[in-house]
Design a protein around this motif. Structure first.
Motif, PDB file in Angstrom:
ATOM      1  N   VAL A   4       0.954  -1.192  -0.020  1.00 27.50           N
ATOM      2  CA  VAL A   4      -0.161  -0.004  -0.102  1.00 27.50           C
ATOM      3  C   VAL A   4       0.455   1.173   0.257  1.00 27.50           C
ATOM      4  O   VAL A   4       0.842   1.780  -0.669  1.00 27.50           O
ATOM      5  CB  VAL A   4      -0.646   0.072   1.488  1.00 27.50           C
ATOM      6  CG1 VAL A   4      -2.035   1.329   1.064  1.00 27.50           C
ATOM      7  CG2 VAL A   4      -2.164  -1.593   1.029  1.00 27.50           C
ATOM      8  N   VAL A   7       2.960   1.212  -3.260  1.00 25.53           N
ATOM      9  CA  VAL A   7       1.698   2.067  -4.791  1.00 25.53           C
ATOM     10  C   VAL A   7       1.478   3.950  -4.298  1.00 25.53           C
ATOM     11  O   VAL A   7       1.682   4.219  -5.528  1.00 25.53           O
ATOM     12  CB  VAL A   7       0.870   1.324  -4.541  1.00 25.53           C
ATOM     13  CG1 VAL A   7      -0.267   1.449  -5.307  1.00 25.53           C
ATOM     14  CG2 VAL A   7       1.317  -0.236  -5.526  1.00 25.53           C
ATOM     15  N   LYS A   8       1.225   3.676  -3.577  1.00 27.48           N
ATOM     16  CA  LYS A   8       0.832   5.308  -2.568  1.00 27.48           C
ATOM     17  C   LYS A   8       1.683   6.288  -3.330  1.00 27.48           C
ATOM     18  O   LYS A   8       1.704   7.334  -3.538  1.00 27.48           O
ATOM     19  CB  LYS A   8       0.154   5.438  -1.669  1.00 27.48           C
ATOM     20  CG  LYS A   8       0.217   6.847  -1.273  1.00 27.48           C
ATOM     21  CD  LYS A   8      -0.009   7.323   0.530  1.00 27.48           C
ATOM     22  CE  LYS A   8       1.031   6.944   1.138  1.00 27.48           C
ATOM     23  NZ  LYS A   8       2.392   7.885   1.154  1.00 27.48           N
ATOM     24  N   ARG A  12       2.326   9.346  -5.265  1.00 27.54           N
ATOM     25  CA  ARG A  12       2.012  10.426  -5.209  1.00 27.54           C
ATOM     26  C   ARG A  12       3.127  11.489  -5.166  1.00 27.54           C
ATOM     27  O   ARG A  12       3.207  12.712  -5.004  1.00 27.54           O
ATOM     28  CB  ARG A  12       1.587  10.712  -4.190  1.00 27.54           C
ATOM     29  CG  ARG A  12       0.027  10.323  -4.357  1.00 27.54           C
ATOM     30  CD  ARG A  12      -0.692  10.693  -2.733  1.00 27.54           C
ATOM     31  NE  ARG A  12      -1.012  12.102  -2.666  1.00 27.54           N
ATOM     32  CZ  ARG A  12      -1.567  12.645  -2.273  1.00 27.54           C
ATOM     33  NH1 ARG A  12      -2.490  12.401  -1.997  1.00 27.54           N
ATOM     34  NH2 ARG A  12      -1.669  14.549  -1.809  1.00 27.54           N
ATOM     35  N   LEU A  35      -6.058   9.601  -3.812  1.00 27.17           N
ATOM     36  CA  LEU A  35      -4.865   9.145  -2.635  1.00 27.17           C
ATOM     37  C   LEU A  35      -5.384   9.831  -1.694  1.00 27.17           C
ATOM     38  O   LEU A  35      -4.440  10.704  -1.154  1.00 27.17           O
ATOM     39  CB  LEU A  35      -3.818   8.206  -2.753  1.00 27.17           C
ATOM     40  CG  LEU A  35      -3.469   6.809  -3.831  1.00 27.17           C
ATOM     41  CD1 LEU A  35      -2.496   6.350  -3.950  1.00 27.17           C
ATOM     42  CD2 LEU A  35      -4.888   5.554  -3.311  1.00 27.17           C
ATOM     43  N   SER A  36      -5.283   9.095  -0.294  1.00 25.43           N
ATOM     44  CA  SER A  36      -5.132   9.743   1.168  1.00 25.43           C
ATOM     45  C   SER A  36      -3.998   9.740   1.968  1.00 25.43           C
ATOM     46  O   SER A  36      -3.305   8.727   2.054  1.00 25.43           O
ATOM     47  CB  SER A  36      -6.334   9.446   2.489  1.00 25.43           C
ATOM     48  OG  SER A  36      -5.895   9.452   3.862  1.00 25.43           O
ATOM     49  N   ARG A  43      -6.585   5.642   4.790  1.00 25.48           N
ATOM     50  CA  ARG A  43      -5.612   5.092   4.214  1.00 25.48           C
ATOM     51  C   ARG A  43      -5.585   3.869   3.305  1.00 25.48           C
ATOM     52  O   ARG A  43      -5.967   3.419   1.794  1.00 25.48           O
ATOM     53  CB  ARG A  43      -4.168   4.922   4.320  1.00 25.48           C
ATOM     54  CG  ARG A  43      -3.220   4.761   2.890  1.00 25.48           C
ATOM     55  CD  ARG A  43      -1.846   4.603   3.683  1.00 25.48           C
ATOM     56  NE  ARG A  43      -1.454   5.956   4.160  1.00 25.48           N
ATOM     57  CZ  ARG A  43      -0.339   5.657   5.175  1.00 25.48           C
ATOM     58  NH1 ARG A  43       0.028   4.759   5.605  1.00 25.48           N
ATOM     59  NH2 ARG A  43      -0.447   6.771   5.814  1.00 25.48           N
ATOM     60  N   TYR A  44      -6.347   2.705   4.119  1.00 25.54           N
ATOM     61  CA  TYR A  44      -6.595   1.170   3.845  1.00 25.54           C
ATOM     62  C   TYR A  44      -7.719   1.475   3.372  1.00 25.54           C
ATOM     63  O   TYR A  44      -7.723   0.209   2.887  1.00 25.54           O
ATOM     64  CB  TYR A  44      -6.217   0.254   5.493  1.00 25.54           C
ATOM     65  CG  TYR A  44      -4.604   0.749   5.582  1.00 25.54           C
ATOM     66  CD1 TYR A  44      -3.615   0.462   4.729  1.00 25.54           C
ATOM     67  CD2 TYR A  44      -4.932   0.012   7.299  1.00 25.54           C
ATOM     68  CE1 TYR A  44      -2.432  -0.110   5.007  1.00 25.54           C
ATOM     69  CE2 TYR A  44      -3.026   0.596   7.713  1.00 25.54           C
ATOM     70  CZ  TYR A  44      -2.347   0.363   6.798  1.00 25.54           C
ATOM     71  OH  TYR A  44      -0.807   0.613   6.989  1.00 25.54           O
ATOM     72  N   PHE A  47      -7.596   2.843  -0.460  1.00 20.79           N
ATOM     73  CA  PHE A  47      -7.103   2.525  -1.173  1.00 20.79           C
ATOM     74  C   PHE A  47      -7.288   0.839  -1.261  1.00 20.79           C
ATOM     75  O   PHE A  47      -7.408   0.195  -2.769  1.00 20.79           O
ATOM     76  CB  PHE A  47      -5.856   1.488  -0.327  1.00 20.79           C
ATOM     77  CG  PHE A  47      -4.396   0.622  -1.592  1.00 20.79           C
ATOM     78  CD1 PHE A  47      -3.428   1.961  -1.814  1.00 20.79           C
ATOM     79  CD2 PHE A  47      -4.453  -0.082  -1.323  1.00 20.79           C
ATOM     80  CE1 PHE A  47      -2.941   1.419  -3.310  1.00 20.79           C
ATOM     81  CE2 PHE A  47      -3.396  -1.135  -2.492  1.00 20.79           C
ATOM     82  CZ  PHE A  47      -2.768  -0.156  -2.753  1.00 20.79           C
ATOM     83  N   ARG A  51      -8.904   0.183  -5.321  1.00 21.26           N
ATOM     84  CA  ARG A  51      -7.694  -1.005  -5.702  1.00 21.26           C
ATOM     85  C   ARG A  51      -8.140  -1.358  -7.066  1.00 21.26           C
ATOM     86  O   ARG A  51      -7.067  -1.725  -7.908  1.00 21.26           O
ATOM     87  CB  ARG A  51      -7.550  -2.634  -5.250  1.00 21.26           C
ATOM     88  CG  ARG A  51      -9.415  -3.240  -4.774  1.00 21.26           C
ATOM     89  CD  ARG A  51      -9.653  -4.581  -3.958  1.00 21.26           C
ATOM     90  NE  ARG A  51     -10.276  -5.772  -4.779  1.00 21.26           N
ATOM     91  CZ  ARG A  51     -11.265  -5.217  -4.561  1.00 21.26           C
ATOM     92  NH1 ARG A  51     -11.704  -4.150  -3.014  1.00 21.26           N
ATOM     93  NH2 ARG A  51     -12.532  -6.146  -4.247  1.00 21.26           N
ATOM     94  N   ILE A  54      -6.823   1.714  -9.151  1.00 25.17           N
ATOM     95  CA  ILE A  54      -5.058   1.555  -9.029  1.00 25.17           C
ATOM     96  C   ILE A  54      -4.501   0.608  -9.338  1.00 25.17           C
ATOM     97  O   ILE A  54      -3.124   0.499 -10.237  1.00 25.17           O
ATOM     98  CB  ILE A  54      -4.926   1.549  -6.796  1.00 25.17           C
ATOM     99  CG1 ILE A  54      -5.358   2.775  -6.621  1.00 25.17           C
ATOM    100  CG2 ILE A  54      -3.591   1.277  -7.259  1.00 25.17           C
ATOM    101  CD1 ILE A  54      -5.343   2.317  -5.210  1.00 25.17           C
ATOM    102  N   LEU A  68      -2.545  -6.763  -6.210  1.00 25.42           N
ATOM    103  CA  LEU A  68      -4.120  -5.900  -6.365  1.00 25.42           C
ATOM    104  C   LEU A  68      -5.050  -6.760  -7.182  1.00 25.42           C
ATOM    105  O   LEU A  68      -6.086  -6.851  -7.288  1.00 25.42           O
ATOM    106  CB  LEU A  68      -3.972  -4.712  -7.242  1.00 25.42           C
ATOM    107  CG  LEU A  68      -3.052  -3.760  -6.976  1.00 25.42           C
ATOM    108  CD1 LEU A  68      -3.053  -2.346  -7.156  1.00 25.42           C
ATOM    109  CD2 LEU A  68      -3.939  -3.445  -5.453  1.00 25.42           C
TER     110      LEU A  68
END
Length: 178
Positions: A4, A7-8, A12, A35-36, A43-44, A47, A51, A54, A68
């Protein structure tokens, strides 16, 4: 968690990719626009709900994320999102001014009892306390909850030694005077 965060950060950390991702979400009419960066719980959840988008975006960027597509990994993420939410609620309830130690003790004790309850409910197929997990399989997470109960008992055993005094303080008329 590693996937997570990786990827974030991949999305970002690069301005162009981040703008492309936001545009991609707009084209998909996604519930979320980005995304947070905020708390782990949020965040989870974001996400997990994004998914599929993403995965499509990362494939279009030639950066596929095989996790994913894995049902087991998605279940783990759903369980993590729900459990982190419950732990965050406990943490928040233990903070603030004016809390008496007996209040905090009873909140931790109630949380341990809740963990036992949730484990029994998962065995019975009831996912009411794990709404993100309810769409997926969940049998293996009972052991995780039981291990968490053991960890709480181990970490709070010093406080449990004072339970009789807490009982006397909280409800003085219900304690045997002898």
């Amino acid at each position: 968690m590693e996937t997570v965060i990786k990827v974030k950060n991949s999305i970002r950390s690069r301005g162009l990719r981040h703008r492309q991702f936001k545009s991609f979400l707009e084209e998909c009419d996604s519930k979320y626009g980005d995304l947070s960066y905020h708390s782990n719980v949020r965040r989870y959840i974001v996400f997990l709900e994004l998914r599929e988008e993403i995965a499509l975006f990362m494939k279009s960027q030639n950066l596929p994320v095989p996790q994913l597509e894995e049902q087991t990994w998605i279940c783990d993420l759903a369980f993590l999102a729900d459990l982190t939410g419950h732990l965050n609620n406990l943490n928040t309830s233990l903070q603030g001014k004016g809390l008496v130690i007996t209040d905090m003790y009873y909140r931790v004790k109630a949380f341990k009892m809740s963990l036992d309850l949730w484990a029994h409910q998962l065995v019975a197929g009831n996912t009411v306390h794990f709404p993100k997990l309810s769409q997926l399989s969940f049998e293996e997470y009972v052991q995780i909850l039981q291990n968490l109960v053991c960890q709480f008992e181990s970490r709070f055993q010093d406080v449990d030694a004072f339970s009789n005094m807490f009982e006397l303080f909280a409800t003085p008329y219900s304690v045997d005077v002898n």
